[in-house]
Enzyme design. Structure first.
Site, PDB file in Angstrom:
ATOM      1  N   GLU A 266       0.884  -1.181   0.000  1.00 14.78           N
ATOM      2  CA  GLU A 266       0.000   0.000   0.000  1.00 14.78           C
ATOM      3  C   GLU A 266       0.911   1.218   0.000  1.00 14.78           C
ATOM      4  OE1 GLU A 266      -3.229  -0.009  -0.159  1.00 14.78           O
ATOM      5  OE2 GLU A 266      -3.794  -2.039   0.412  1.00 14.78           O
ATOM      6  N   CYS A 300      -2.303   9.303   2.107  1.00  8.54           N
ATOM      7  CA  CYS A 300      -1.964   8.666   0.823  1.00  8.54           C
ATOM      8  C   CYS A 300      -3.006   9.059  -0.216  1.00  8.54           C
ATOM      9  CB  CYS A 300      -1.874   7.158   0.977  1.00  8.54           C
ATOM     10  SG  CYS A 300      -3.287   6.467   1.820  1.00  8.54           S
TER      11      CYS A 300
HETATM   12  P1  NAD Z   1       8.166   5.343   4.719  1.00 10.53           P
HETATM   13  O1  NAD Z   1       8.238   4.574   3.449  1.00 10.53           O
HETATM   14  O2  NAD Z   1       9.263   6.285   5.027  1.00 10.53           O
HETATM   15  O3  NAD Z   1       8.068   4.333   5.969  1.00 10.53           O
HETATM   16  C1  NAD Z   1       6.999   3.430   6.119  1.00 10.53           C
HETATM   17  C2  NAD Z   1       7.441   2.264   6.977  1.00 10.53           C
HETATM   18  O4  NAD Z   1       8.361   1.453   6.234  1.00 10.53           O
HETATM   19  C3  NAD Z   1       8.160   2.638   8.259  1.00 10.53           C
HETATM   20  O5  NAD Z   1       7.735   1.776   9.287  1.00 10.53           O
HETATM   21  C4  NAD Z   1       9.631   2.403   7.904  1.00 10.53           C
HETATM   22  O6  NAD Z   1      10.442   2.128   9.034  1.00 10.53           O
HETATM   23  C5  NAD Z   1       9.521   1.188   7.015  1.00 10.53           C
HETATM   24  N1  NAD Z   1      10.611   0.979   6.050  1.00 10.53           N
HETATM   25  C6  NAD Z   1      11.247   1.929   5.315  1.00 10.53           C
HETATM   26  N2  NAD Z   1      12.146   1.332   4.480  1.00 10.53           N
HETATM   27  C7  NAD Z   1      12.053  -0.004   4.697  1.00 10.53           C
HETATM   28  C8  NAD Z   1      12.713  -1.150   4.140  1.00 10.53           C
HETATM   29  N3  NAD Z   1      13.645  -1.022   3.191  1.00 10.53           N
HETATM   30  N4  NAD Z   1      12.374  -2.380   4.587  1.00 10.53           N
HETATM   31  C9  NAD Z   1      11.418  -2.523   5.538  1.00 10.53           C
HETATM   32  N5  NAD Z   1      10.780  -1.471   6.116  1.00 10.53           N
HETATM   33  C10 NAD Z   1      11.079  -0.234   5.693  1.00 10.53           C
HETATM   34  O7  NAD Z   1       6.750   6.098   4.688  1.00 10.53           O
HETATM   35  P2  NAD Z   1       6.181   7.215   5.685  1.00 10.53           P
HETATM   36  O8  NAD Z   1       6.901   8.499   5.455  1.00 10.53           O
HETATM   37  O9  NAD Z   1       6.083   6.685   7.073  1.00 10.53           O
HETATM   38  O10 NAD Z   1       4.672   7.346   5.148  1.00 10.53           O
HETATM   39  C11 NAD Z   1       4.287   8.114   4.061  1.00 10.53           C
HETATM   40  C12 NAD Z   1       4.103   7.279   2.810  1.00 10.53           C
HETATM   41  O11 NAD Z   1       3.194   6.204   3.041  1.00 10.53           O
HETATM   42  C13 NAD Z   1       3.488   8.076   1.677  1.00 10.53           C
HETATM   43  O12 NAD Z   1       4.141   7.740   0.482  1.00 10.53           O
HETATM   44  C14 NAD Z   1       2.044   7.612   1.658  1.00 10.53           C
HETATM   45  O13 NAD Z   1       1.389   7.788   0.423  1.00 10.53           O
HETATM   46  C15 NAD Z   1       2.204   6.169   2.015  1.00 10.53           C
HETATM   47  N6  NAD Z   1       0.968   5.594   2.536  1.00 10.53           N
HETATM   48  C16 NAD Z   1       0.247   4.775   1.727  1.00 10.53           C
HETATM   49  C17 NAD Z   1      -0.961   4.244   2.169  1.00 10.53           C
HETATM   50  C18 NAD Z   1      -1.784   3.361   1.283  1.00 10.53           C
HETATM   51  O14 NAD Z   1      -2.676   2.702   1.804  1.00 10.53           O
HETATM   52  N7  NAD Z   1      -1.539   3.307  -0.007  1.00 10.53           N
HETATM   53  C19 NAD Z   1      -1.427   4.547   3.456  1.00 10.53           C
HETATM   54  C20 NAD Z   1      -0.654   5.379   4.268  1.00 10.53           C
HETATM   55  C21 NAD Z   1       0.552   5.894   3.786  1.00 10.53           C
END
Ligand code: NAD
Length: 513
Positions: A266, A300
């Site tokens: 997601e 998102c």
């Molecule tokens: P992010 O990608 O920085 O982090 C999200 C999570 O992933 C965190 O828990 C982080 O520690 C983990 N993470 C990061 N790199 C990783 C890796 N290589 N392996 C495993 N885990 C890893 O995102 P954010 O800044 O917390 O959130 C914002 C983003 O999330 C935006 O792009 C938003 O659109 C998206 N989002 C999407 C949805 C959806 O349902 N499509 C919902 C909410 C947020």
């Protein structure tokens, strides 16, 4: 610390320094482990800290969860549903406290904080009903006196990686469904919002304890991406459900794919509303402004682009500029404000950088952005929602900036508008505002929107839990929440039973001995 926040922390069991993880009801954590401090973007103050999971903690958690799975999967699904029902009730009892902490730790408005907890309650209700509806199909066998059907079994430990912007709801979407399906869960929340995660863990752990369910069904590990990588590379975790940026999703998909595990992604959106010449402009205004500035543009599904028909472009742009002049920015716990802070100062730098890039590509700002200063904005995370006229193919417009920057694009024909709406790498949410039936149906047809969500006369932002939620292209293709999203949390098994006296082979193949 404000007194109301302190009493909420007490109610939710948050201490100054919280253990890194929990296996059901028992809290652990290595005494020498690093601590992660959680700062509120509301006032810049430290709220509390949480211990980061070590590699040994992680090993222990995975082993406990595997053990717990052996028992949990044998509990009949409706009985698992009953425990999820009680979890929903526990959330109802804690809605005010948890919703307030979501608002204070993440920065969204208090109403949105409460709404997030309501979404958790709703998904629990949905999952309770689902626990009696995990249906498989029966098929007619081509062989006489044979019966063929399919059934669904749980997978095992489900790894849940969540983002900061929905710090608790996304976990609950995954957890409520995964639990009724017979799985156990290991949650790695965002490192930016560890305390709301610890609170949820306390709430659910108590429910398991009250029902004498052994430890390890729902587990929490706090840490940064390294902790997430332990899970994505671990064959003992058959499904990884990851919510976050497209950058993260690509890394997760590669790691999980390399071991042929399952992933449910997601990821980011770049959502547009088409505003037709036949739109109700007053209704469109509410949808556009809420979509663009709600949660300070950190959903998102936030509206990032408005694709406006040339006949109504000037009138609608004027309405938008007027509406932006009335937006109140400030403390999200004060219900008079519409817009709270961004999550941290890195997000502010990213917002400013995107504005610069937009200007460099020729963007014309109708409402200027900027950072708010003064005692009320001491965290340095409050920014002005802004509006720029752009071309869809600007590099910055093709990219998801997680901040309240709204891009305006003009169109002449609906075909052109749909091509613009689809002309980005992401495919999460989309909408058209029109009172013209032909336009609405074309937008929803196979030649219309290419997104996972396509709405008519509703904005892009916000979704009900009853529908499957997710998007296409760089949004990752996953579906969570309602409809038949539960299938992602189970494995399908096809069964053929022969109750005849012979062993006929399929396709009429003869094999006589
Ligand atoms: P992010 O990608 O920085 O982090 C999200 C999570 O992933 C965190 O828990 C982080 O520690 C983990 N993470 C990061 N790199 C990783 C890796 N290589 N392996 C495993 N885990 C890893 O995102 P954010 O800044 O917390 O959130 C914002 C983003 O999330 C935006 O792009 C938003 O659109 C998206 N989002 C999407 C949805 C959806 O349902 N499509 C919902 C909410 C947020």
């Amino acid at each position: 610390m404000r007194t109301e926040i302190q009493s909420i922390l007490n109610k939710l069991g948050i201490k100054a320094d919280n253990a890194a993880f929990s296996t059901g009801s028992v809290w652990g954590g290595d005494a020498n482990a690093k601590s992660l401090e959680s700062y509120s973007p509301v006032d810049g103050k430290i709220i509390a800290s949480a211990k980061v999971a070590t590699a040994e903690d992680y090993e222990l958690i995975v082993k406990k969860s595997q053990e717990a799975f052996k028992h949990w999967r044998t509990i009949p699904a409706p009985k698992r549903g009953e425990i999820v029902r009680q979890f929903g009730d526990a959330l109802r009892a804690n809605k005010d406290a948890l919703g307030t902490l979501v608002s204070y730790e993440m920065g969204k408005s208090l109403q949105e904080g409460f709404g997030e907890v309501q979404e958790m309650i709703d998904i629990c209700d949905f999952a309770v009903g689902l626990s009696r509806q995990l249906y498989g199909l029966t098929m007619h066998s081509e062989r006489p006196n044979h019966r063929m059907y399919e059934q669904w079994h749980p997978l095992g430990p489900v790894g849940i990686i969540s983002a900061f912007n929905f710090p608790v709801a996304v976990w609950s979407w995954n957890t409520a469904l995964a639990l009724v399906c017979g799985n156990v869960c290991i949650w790695k929340p965002s490192e930016k919002t560890p305390l709301t995660a610890v609170s949820c863990q306390h709430i659910i752990a108590q429910v398991f304890k009250d029902n004498n369910i052994p430890e390890g069904v729902c587990n929490l590990i706090i840490g940064d991406k390294e902790v997430g990588e332990w899970m994505t590379n671990d064959v003992r975790v058959p499904l990884i459900s990851a919510t976050g940026s497209t950058r993260m999703g690509k890394a997760v998909a590669a790691a999980v794919g390399a071991r042929l595990g399952k992933s449910l992604l997601e990821l980011g959106g770049n959502n547009a509303i088409i505003i037709s010449a036949d739109a109700d402009l007053d209704m469109s205004l509410i949808g556009a402004v809420f979509g663009a500035v709600g949660t300070a543009g950190q959903r998102c599904t936030s509206t990032r682009r408005l694709i406006i028909h040339e006949d109504v472009y000037d009138a609608f742009a004027a309405k938008l500029v007027k509406a932006y002049g009335q937006i109140r920015i400030g403390d999200p716990l004060d219900q008079n404000n519409h817009v709270g802070p961004l999550i941290d100062t890195d997000a502010v730098a990213n917002y400013l950088n995107s504005i610069e890039k937009c200007k460099a590509e020729g963007g014309n700002f109708l409402v200027e952005g900027g950072v708010l200063e003064g005692a009320d904005y001491a965290s340095g995370c409050y920014v002005r929602p802004c509006i720029a006229e752009v071309e869809n193919d600007f590099k910055i417009v093709q990219h998801e900036t997680f901040a309240p920057i709204l891009y305006l694009i003009k169109y002449k024909t609906l075909d052109e508008a749909i091509a613009l709406q689809n002309g980005v790498p992401q495919g999460l949410s989309s909408a058209i505002m029109t009172l013209n039936l032909r336009e609405a149906e074309q937008f929803l047809s196979s030649t219309g929107s290419d997104c996972g969500i396509a709405n008519v006369n509703i904005g892009t932002s916000g979704a009900e839990i009853g529908g499957a939620f997710g998007g296409e292209k760089e949004t990752g293709g996953g579906r969570e929440s309602g409809s038949d999203a539960w299938r992602a949390y189970m494995r399908r098994q096809t069964n053929t039973i022969n109750y005849s006296n012979t062993l006929p082979l399929a396709q009429g193949i003869k094999f006589d001995l």
